[in-house]
Design an enzyme around this catalytic site. Sequence first.
Site, mmCIF file in Angstrom:
data_model
loop_
_atom_site.group_PDB
_atom_site.id
_atom_site.type_symbol
_atom_site.label_atom_id
_atom_site.label_comp_id
_atom_site.label_asym_id
_atom_site.label_seq_id
_atom_site.Cartn_x
_atom_site.Cartn_y
_atom_site.Cartn_z
ATOM 1 C CE1 TYR A 249 -32.531 9.242 22.851
ATOM 2 C CE2 TYR A 249 -32.403 11.420 23.851
ATOM 3 C CZ TYR A 249 -32.274 10.046 23.949
ATOM 4 O OH TYR A 249 -31.887 9.482 25.132
ATOM 5 C CB SER B 285 -33.625 10.615 27.847
ATOM 6 O OG SER B 285 -32.937 11.844 27.720
#
Length: 304
Positions: A185, A172
């Site tokens: 995250y 990501s």
Amino acid sequence: MALPSVMVLPLLIVVAAGLYYIYNEVMQFMSKSLVRNKVMVITDAVSGVGTECAHLFHKGGARLILCGTSWDKLESLYNYLTDDADPRELVILDFSDMGMEDVVAEVLECYGCVDVLICNSSMKLKSPVQSVSLELDRNVMDINYFGPSTLAKGVLPTMISRRSGHIVLINSIQGRLAVPFRSSYAASKHAVQAFFDCLRAEVEEYGIVVSTISHTFINASDSPLAEGPAPKPNILAAFITSQLIHGVSPSVLANEIMQTVNRKRKEVMLAHPIPRVALYLRFLLPSFLFAVLAAEVKDSVLDE
């Protein structure tokens, strides 16, 4: 007879469009031929991106090992992919009750080797730091960091012995740029990005390619970004944050993965211009970016 000048531009556009179409068709054909008979492992194959990848690589003639944590969904995907006149070799693996070491053993037992490993599993989490338990932190790290790193280590010996292989991490943009309320995250994505950057340099001498694909959020109906009421931050903060979380479709990402595998790209950034600018600001004008992100958090707190 010479063409009127007014016809030159439309004619050039038509010719360029035709050449672009032919180029895309040739590249699509080559993409399929390059993965034919390759043993490919796709983790979280029942996700949107995993399913799109399974379709693409199966059509290309790859020998797939599809991994996931839901046997029913894996079986449904298997039936869909093999519902044609020329079913290709396909293995499904439910590792919901297995440790990563067992998963590696099962994967290698299928064909004896792995040509391409696509690490697609991910756990998303959006919450203030003080609301996240240590146990949840560990769960996020287990899936986003220890999962991919363990699988990569597991397939490395056979790749090194064959002096061939390709490991792809679907990461990501938050592996490079952290956004508020995603501390666990972002931390896991930073960790796994660093691991694969180190791995790339260490295994290059063995002919093994390591690729990382950093994307923004994936557009999906169950997107975690839809949780709770939407705050009303200031205009600048709202614009930058909305661009940072502007997603990509699973099909677009799957096609990028296909191109990455075929062209052996080492690093791919799949993001819109604003997230790219934010990355530059993080290194060139960090104080400005920090102020913008802090303003967003402040406004969201005031609106609650």
